[in-house]
Write a protein that holds these residues in place. Structure first.
Motif, short mmCIF file in Angstrom:
data_model
loop_
_atom_site.label_atom_id
_atom_site.label_comp_id
_atom_site.label_asym_id
_atom_site.label_seq_id
_atom_site.Cartn_x
_atom_site.Cartn_y
_atom_site.Cartn_z
N UNK A 590 0.81 -1.22 0.00
CA UNK A 590 0.00 0.00 0.00
C UNK A 590 0.84 1.27 0.00
N UNK A 591 1.75 1.49 0.98
CA UNK A 591 2.55 2.72 0.93
C UNK A 591 3.43 2.80 -0.31
N UNK A 592 3.91 1.65 -0.79
CA UNK A 592 4.73 1.66 -2.00
C UNK A 592 3.91 2.13 -3.19
N UNK A 593 2.71 1.61 -3.34
CA UNK A 593 1.84 2.02 -4.44
C UNK A 593 1.44 3.49 -4.32
N UNK A 594 1.22 3.94 -3.08
CA UNK A 594 0.82 5.34 -2.87
C UNK A 594 1.94 6.29 -3.26
N UNK A 595 3.18 5.96 -2.87
CA UNK A 595 4.32 6.80 -3.24
C UNK A 595 4.52 6.78 -4.75
N UNK A 596 4.34 5.62 -5.38
CA UNK A 596 4.44 5.53 -6.84
C UNK A 596 3.37 6.39 -7.51
N UNK A 597 2.17 6.36 -6.96
CA UNK A 597 1.08 7.20 -7.47
C UNK A 597 1.46 8.69 -7.38
N UNK A 598 2.07 9.08 -6.26
CA UNK A 598 2.48 10.48 -6.10
C UNK A 598 3.52 10.87 -7.15
N UNK A 599 4.46 9.99 -7.42
CA UNK A 599 5.49 10.27 -8.42
C UNK A 599 4.88 10.38 -9.81
N UNK A 600 3.87 9.56 -10.10
CA UNK A 600 3.19 9.64 -11.39
C UNK A 600 2.49 10.99 -11.54
N UNK A 601 1.77 11.41 -10.51
CA UNK A 601 1.08 12.71 -10.55
C UNK A 601 2.10 13.85 -10.67
N UNK A 602 3.20 13.72 -9.97
CA UNK A 602 4.24 14.76 -10.01
C UNK A 602 4.80 14.91 -11.42
N UNK A 603 5.11 13.78 -12.06
CA UNK A 603 5.66 13.86 -13.41
C UNK A 603 4.62 14.29 -14.43
N UNK A 604 3.35 13.98 -14.16
CA UNK A 604 2.29 14.28 -15.13
C UNK A 604 1.80 15.72 -15.04
N UNK A 605 1.69 16.27 -13.84
CA UNK A 605 1.00 17.55 -13.67
C UNK A 605 1.84 18.68 -13.09
N UNK A 606 2.89 18.37 -12.33
CA UNK A 606 3.56 19.44 -11.57
C UNK A 606 4.22 20.48 -12.46
N UNK A 607 4.65 20.08 -13.65
CA UNK A 607 5.29 21.05 -14.54
C UNK A 607 4.37 22.21 -14.88
N UNK A 608 3.05 21.97 -14.87
CA UNK A 608 2.10 23.04 -15.15
C UNK A 608 2.12 24.12 -14.08
N UNK A 609 2.68 23.79 -12.88
CA UNK A 609 2.69 24.74 -11.77
C UNK A 609 4.05 25.40 -11.58
#
Length: 696
Positions: A590-609
């Motif tokens: 669970x925590x491994x998948x959650x951290x992976x999910x955060x990294x996916x969101x970071x690479x996908x959306x953070x550049x817009x900010x």
């Protein structure tokens, strides 16, 4: 129910109109409450349909040791599940379901907010910060001033796009003089008005400390004389700042002809040496915190290290009052360990008040002054934008709440609740007791939600604190109409203190969703009420001090993900102490998948900010050239980033911005060699060599 008529009106305004009315920052801040509703309403329904019946029907606490302190609410928690029971598989399954739902909600919301930000940036009107970058750590040159050096560097390296620049000054002393002068002018107006109402008697004051003692003088003459002195002092200091090279900081606001050029400059490395000519997007002019522009760039790292150490000790020492608060919250456990306090505590009404209301109120009081302290610490760190100051202060406040309020209350509360049991059991049994006791802290946090959350929302509707502060200011501080207007200013939302408190509710909801679901309805009610109330306040009450285009959302997303990981680790530790250590391995992904999910969101959306797409910049530039072909951008930008203390005076008192030469793309330079110039300059050498970072 006419007093509730504001509720449908607050919900009636569509989001695009809300953005036009209050700005994107305010609209996205409201979406945090909406995320809470999207997240916790389905989780609450599922938890009450599945987990509450599973917990309640086990009836384990009734057969536990009599020394274990628990309440009826605890019978609905995971603590009521028998040691080693197979029912723990239900909780672990629900943990996966809740995690996947939270990831779905967060991903969709990140996508929506990123789209809103890009649309807002593409559709908003012309602003100075769209064409301007802040350049820091400008290298010193023995032959040129900072202004000449900046102008030369950008004319050489951005020859077709550089337009103008404004160097930054250490004008903090001048700002203090101007502030003091305005205060004295306010007193002068007050005394003149007082004399106009009663011409038979001129107002007087004492010339001693704060006007409390000393000889009496005519107030109007006194303030007129003091203002004249300060005016001369201001003039001298203003001239010194403008003419003294030491007052010019190695930083400048550099503006370009197009948004595209500004985007390229702000998002690229300007020099071979990555520590020189550092560029970033300039804050909008009203977002600039001018005082910190006078801080040398090289000292920022040391400042932030010192503040980090200070924050650590602040969090550590704040645990002491937190522990005391927990002693109030668990009187029954202390009565068992310290019987001589029982007569005092058992007085009529005292016990119910202390246990039901005082702990949450005391904790709230301890936290009142904290945001002010953390904001002062963020200012010392040297951040140059109000929006960044608020985000950094919010990060410190969140860390404080996480460590001192959440973990401090859980650990200290567990120790107080099970004090007698700790004293009479072997050390190897203590982890098991903690595993049973942690879910029982839900009772305290429910009280805290009622005091801080529900009562806080009600107080926001009534605005009792601003009303009291207004009357105090009106009675003690207001001297003129301007003072009264300042006293009536509602201010802004206060992101630095409100957002971290919101994150505490996300943390509590996620941690206790599986452990003690009875807390969830209180969370849902809070988010529902707060969403309506703050939507109304943003529309009708609060002012917007600056616009950062929702640049805070990555922090919001990251803190909710952190709460998810903490909830998963707490559940793993809890289940491992309840005889289900072998099945705990099921929760490790669970925590491994959650951290992976955060990294996916970071690479996908953070550049817009953090970046502005060149495509969007070019589209806006092309449209502007087509619709306003005669726009004089130089005039529009020339005063945008002049320090406020230089505005409003005569022209010769203002520092002159640097402009590109109209007839010559190269800047006249006083240096003896022009190593990076591709052609000859007016005053340079005839030899041309390769570029050197020490000279540009």
């Amino acid at each position: 129910m006419r007093f509730l008529n504001w509720m449908p009106a607050a919900l009636r305004m569509p989001e695009p109109e809300l953005i036009d009315h209050a700005g994107l920052d305010s609209a996205v801040y409201i979406r945090i409450y909406l995320v809470g509703l999207k997240l916790f309403v389905p989780i609450t329904l599922l938890a009450f349909s599945v987990l509450v019946p599973v917990n309640w029907t086990e009836a384990t606490l009734e057969h536990q040791s009599r020394d274990l302190t628990f309440s009826k609410i605890d019978e609905l928690s995971i603590s009521n599940i028998a040691y080693g029971s197979k029912r723990f598989w239900t909780h672990m399954t629900m943990a996966y379901v809740f995690t996947f739902w939270a990831c779905h909600v967060l991903y969709k919301e990140y996508e929506i907010v990123a789209s809103m930000r890009l649309h807002f940036l593409a559709s908003e009107g012309r602003r100075p910060d769209q064409f301007t970058v802040l350049v820091r750590n400008v290298p010193l040159d023995p032959d040129e001033s900072v202004s000449e050096h900046v102008e030369h560097f950008f004319c050489v390296n951005h020859p077709d796009h550089y337009l103008t620049h404004q160097v930054t000054y250490n004008a903090n002393k001048l700002a203090k003089i101007v502030k003091k002068k305005k205060s004295l002018q306010n007193w002068l107006i007050y005394n003149q008005n007082k004399y106009a109402r009663n011409p038979s008697r001129r107002p007087t004051r004492k010339i001693g400390f704060l006007g409390l003692w000393g000889g009496s003088v005519d107030s109007i003459d006194f303030y007129t004389s003091e203002i004249d002195k300060l005016a001369k002092e201001e003039e001298i200091e203003r001239e010194r700042v403008i003419s003294d090279p030491k007052a010019i900081m190695p930083a400048a606001f550099v503006s370009f002809r197009t948004r595209w050029a500004a985007a390229v400059c702000a998002q690229t490395q300007q020099s071979r040496n990555p520590t020189l000519w550092l560029t970033e997007w300039a804050p909008e002019p009203r977002d600039v915190y001018w005082h910190n522009l006078a801080i040398p760039f090289v000292s920022l790292t040391i400042r932030r290290l010192i503040i980090g150490v200070t924050l650590f000790f602040l969090i550590f020492f704040y645990i002491i009052p937190i522990t005391f608060v927990q002693s109030l919250a668990n009187i029954e456990a202390i009565e068992k360990a310290v019987p001589f306090l029982k007569p005092l505590i058992e007085r009529k009404g005292v016990k119910s008040f202390i246990q039901g209301y005082l702990p949450g109120l005391a904790l709230k009081i301890f936290l009142i002054i904290l945001p002010t302290i953390l904001m002062a610490m963020s200012k010392i760190e040297g951040h140059i934008a109000h929006s960044v100051l608020e985000r950094r202060s919010a990060a410190k406040y969140y860390l404080f709440i996480l460590v001192s309020v959440f973990f401090g209350n859980v650990l200290a509360g567990t120790a107080f609740e099970q004090l007698k049991m700790f004293m009479h059991q072997s050390p190897d049994q203590i982890p098991k007791t903690i595993g049973v006791s942690i879910p029982m802290k839900a009772t305290f946090f429910i009280t805290y939600i009622l005091v801080d959350g529900w009562s806080g929302v009600a107080a926001e509707v009534l605005r009792l604190k601003p009303l009291i502060m207004y009357h105090l200011k009106n009675a003690l501080l207001v001297k003129t109409e301007k003072d009264r207007e300042d006293a009536m200013n509602p201010g802004s939302l206060g992101f630095a203190s409100s957002e971290p408190q919101l994150q505490l509710y996300f943390l509590l909801g996620l941690v206790y969703a599986v452990v003690t679901p009875i807390l969830l309805p209180f969370i849902v009610v809070f988010f529902g009420l707060a969403y309506m109330v703050y939507r109304h306040q943003i529309i009708n009450v609060y002012n917007q001090e600056y616009e950062s285009a929702a640049s805070f959302w990555p922090d919001v997303h990251g803190r909710i993900v952190t709460a998810m990981v903490i909830s998963q680790l707490v559940l793993m530790g809890l289940v491992s102490t309840r005889g289900a250590a072998q099945s705990t391995t099921v929760l490790i992904p669970l925590p491994i998948l959650t951290i992976w999910f955060h990294l996916v969101c970071k690479s996908r959306f953070e550049s817009a900010f953090v970046k502005f797409p060149l495509q969007e910049a070019m589209m806006k530039d092309t449209l502007e050239r087509a619709t306003e072909p005669n726009l004089n951008l130089k005039v529009y930008l020339q005063d945008a980033y002049i320090h406020p203390v230089f505005k409003g005076g005569n022209g010769h008192h203002q520092p002159k911005p640097g402009f590109e030469e109209e007839t010559n793309p190269l800047v006249p330079t006083k240096r003896h060699s022009q190593l990076s110039t591709p052609a000859l300059s007016k005053h340079g050498s005839n030899s041309i060599s390769s570029s050197s970072d020490t000279n540009v």
